[in-house]
Design an enzyme around this catalytic site. Structure first.
Site, PDB file in Angstrom:
ATOM      1  N   ILE A  22       0.859  -1.092  -0.190  1.00 26.93           N
ATOM      2  CA  ILE A  22      -0.305  -0.041   0.014  1.00 26.93           C
ATOM      3  C   ILE A  22       0.890   1.334  -0.019  1.00 26.93           C
ATOM      4  CG2 ILE A  22      -2.027  -1.173   0.953  1.00 26.93           C
ATOM      5  CD1 ILE A  22      -1.077   0.157   3.918  1.00 26.93           C
ATOM      6  N   GLY A  25       9.045   2.440  -1.472  1.00 26.01           N
ATOM      7  CA  GLY A  25      10.051   3.259  -1.557  1.00 26.01           C
ATOM      8  C   GLY A  25      11.086   2.192  -2.255  1.00 26.01           C
ATOM      9  N   LYS A  46       5.680  -1.633   8.085  1.00 20.16           N
ATOM     10  CA  LYS A  46       6.715  -1.035   7.184  1.00 20.16           C
ATOM     11  C   LYS A  46       7.925  -2.040   7.294  1.00 20.16           C
ATOM     12  CE  LYS A  46       9.631   2.945   6.666  1.00 20.16           C
ATOM     13  NZ  LYS A  46      10.079   4.378   7.178  1.00 20.16           N
ATOM     14  N   ASP A 143      10.980  17.042   9.099  1.00 21.36           N
ATOM     15  CA  ASP A 143      10.427  16.703   7.727  1.00 21.36           C
ATOM     16  C   ASP A 143       8.875  16.756   7.534  1.00 21.36           C
ATOM     17  OD1 ASP A 143      11.084  15.872   5.367  1.00 21.36           O
ATOM     18  OD2 ASP A 143      10.895  13.781   5.597  1.00 21.36           O
TER      19      ASP A 143
END
Length: 536
Positions: A22, A25, A46, A143
């Site tokens: 889903i 990278g 992840k 970030d």
């Protein structure tokens, strides 16, 4: 890096995978999972390929461990993705966390348009609440950008990805950061001037003040649908003017902002960090404290159905626009001059660090769930681009409830069938991306049309996928830079979903969601003759 070269994901884990990828990278992917003995709750896992993370992302085992510890430390806030558990084997590191079922917030916001004040105020308020909690724990995110702003099924904001987060305060003692990191349009000027680059040792910067600047940029983007500049440097015409006019710029994007937000933005986007607004300054500002019909006293959405409807109906593609024209003055580059990224010092090809840096451009984008389809083969089920009345009726019936079709209407609206049964935000705006269109064109015409559109936008296509009878899907890889010189990666998936109907889906792998939508819109407009529209 080919899919067949990947080691299998670890089996000795306290959960089972229940979905394909889903999110992805170059060296990480995210899948849905659930406990071994239950189908609920569903959460996200992840997976990080440690070797490729170290080799191509320059991310050490220690950095991965730091991401885990920081995420765990700030977990527990309504607007922060909850950390659950982590583990590893010799090849993979996995992190189990809360699933943001609503997908990317900025996938639901129209590029170059933005949202109304009330909606912007909701998500800005939730962002500030999350950032304030992190800062109270002594953690700076460093970030903050659209890629890291997700939604729950009820439409509430969740901040994600703590790979660049830093502990700036511990037991009353503060320390500066010196890492050069972030995404150029969202970073504060002092990150560039005070960080360590190469052999040059910078004096350092305050991560919490950097976050405040980034939150100001996010508020600007919510309201305007675009960033105020490419980067906070003299190389940017817009930023140079911002400085030269003492933040009283004549840029058209600033001119369209609500007057009440200007003083807040100028306070948050003060170049001198010592004079910049603090979080308390932000919280006391009249625009922040304004009443909001969508926001309840506990900081959650009060009326998610109407808010989602307003957002959904703002998504619109105007086929009369010229996608090759440069909209903003002073922009250093637009999509019609994009080029292949061939030199990647950091994740964005600009030397900036990121939490999910990609492979060098030559390696392209990895497929985690399917064999490579680069050669591209399609099934040609229609003899021509014209449909009979019967075929046309079949297509209309097939697509009438498809949410993404609304954006091609002259007056986008939520289908009645959805509004009548809607119980939550996700019932109006689905989690799946809206960057897709449908076509009834014969594939030997459709495929070259898409490739030609990419070519006209300056996006390199190594070879036009061949159309081979009997095949039903193909993929075109995209590795390029957006109008702000930041890298975007993804793929265009073309798949036969019903006889005579092909779905053309633009899947983002890396990059700003608004820039990806802007890219999708430009390609779609160039392919407008092949796009099936509700009025047809």
């Amino acid at each position: 890096m080919q899919h067949s070269q990947l080691a299998p994901l670890p089996n000795d884990v306290p959960f089972r995978i229940v979905s394909k990828t889903i999110g992805q990278g170059a060296y990480a992917c995210i899948k849905k999972a659930c406990p071994l003995d239950s189908n609920n709750p569903v959460f996200a896992v992840k997976y990080i390929h440690k070797e490729y993370a170290a080799k191509h992302g320059k991310i050490s085992t220690r950095q991965l461990s730091l991401e885990v510890s920081v995420h765990k430390h700030v977990s527990g806030h309504n607007n922060i993705i909850t950390f659950y558990q982590t583990g590893e084997d010799p090849i993979w590191r996995w992190i189990a966390m809360e699933l943001a079922e609503g997908g990317d917030l900025f996938d639901k916001i129209e590029a170059d348009e933005g949202v109304g004040e009330d909606i912007a105020h909701v998500y800005f308020s939730q962002l500030i609440s999350a950032v304030g909690f992190m800062h109270s724990k002594g953690v700076g995110h460093r970030d903050i950008k659209p890629e890291n702003m997700l939604l729950t099924a009820d439409g509430n904001l969740k901040i994600a990805d703590f790979g660049l987060a830093a502990l700036f305060e511990y037991k009353g003692s503060r320390k500066l950061s010196s890492t050069f990191c972030g995404s150029p349009p969202y970073i504060a000027p002092e990150v560039i001037t005070c960080s360590t680059r190469g052999q040059n040792k910078g004096p350092g910067y305050h991560p919490d003040l950097v976050d405040i600047w980034s939150c100001g940029i996010v508020l600007f983007v919510l309201l305007a649908g675009n960033t105020p500049w490419d980067s906070p440097t003299d190389d940017s015409y817009e930023f140079h003017e911002y400085l030269a006019t003492n933040s009283r710029t004549t840029d058209e994007l600033w001119q369209k902002l609500p007057a009440a937000t200007l003083s807040l933005l100028r306070g948050m986007l003060t170049v001198d960090p010592k004079s910049r607004f603090s979080l308390e300054d932000v919280r006391r500002h009249p625009w922040y404290t304004r009443s909001n019909r969508f926001l309840s006293s506990d900081g959650k959405l009060r009326d998610p159905i109407n808010l989602a409807t307003s957002m959904f109906e703002s998504l619109h593609i105007d086929f009369s626009q010229d996608p090759l024209s440069q909209k903003r003055k002073g922009a250093s580059r637009s999509l019609d001059t994009m080029d292949m990224d061939t030199d990647m010092d950091g994740a964005d090809g600009t030397g900036f660090s990121s939490t999910q840096p990609e492979m060098p451009a030559g390696a392209m984008v990895m497929d985690w769930d399917a064999p490579d389809m680069t050669s591209g083969a399609f099934s040609s089920t229609q003899p021509s681009g014209k449909l009979s009345n019967t075929q046309d009726a079949v297509i209309i019936n097939h697509l009438e409830d498809e949410p993404s079709m609304s954006q091609f209407s002259q007056q986008p609206s939520v289908p009645v069938s959805r509004t009548q049964n809607a119980q939550k935000f996700q019932d109006i705006i689905p989690s799946r991306s809206m960057t897709r269109f449908y076509s009834a064109w014969e594939l030997k015409l459709l495929v070259p049309l898409i490739c030609e559109a990419l070519h006209r936008l300056g996006v390199p296509v190594p070879s036009v996928p061949a159309v081979t009878a009997g095949d039903t899907s193909a993929m075109i890889r995209v590795v390029t830079k957006d109008g702000r010189l930041c890298q975007i990666q993804g793929k265009v998936l073309i798949e036969c979903v019903s006889e005579g109907i092909f779905e053309v889906e633009f899947v983002k792998v890396k990059g700003d969601p608004l820039e990806w939508r802007r890219f999708f819109k430009k390609v779609t407009i160039l392919c407008k003759d092949a796009v099936f529209k509700p009025e047809e």
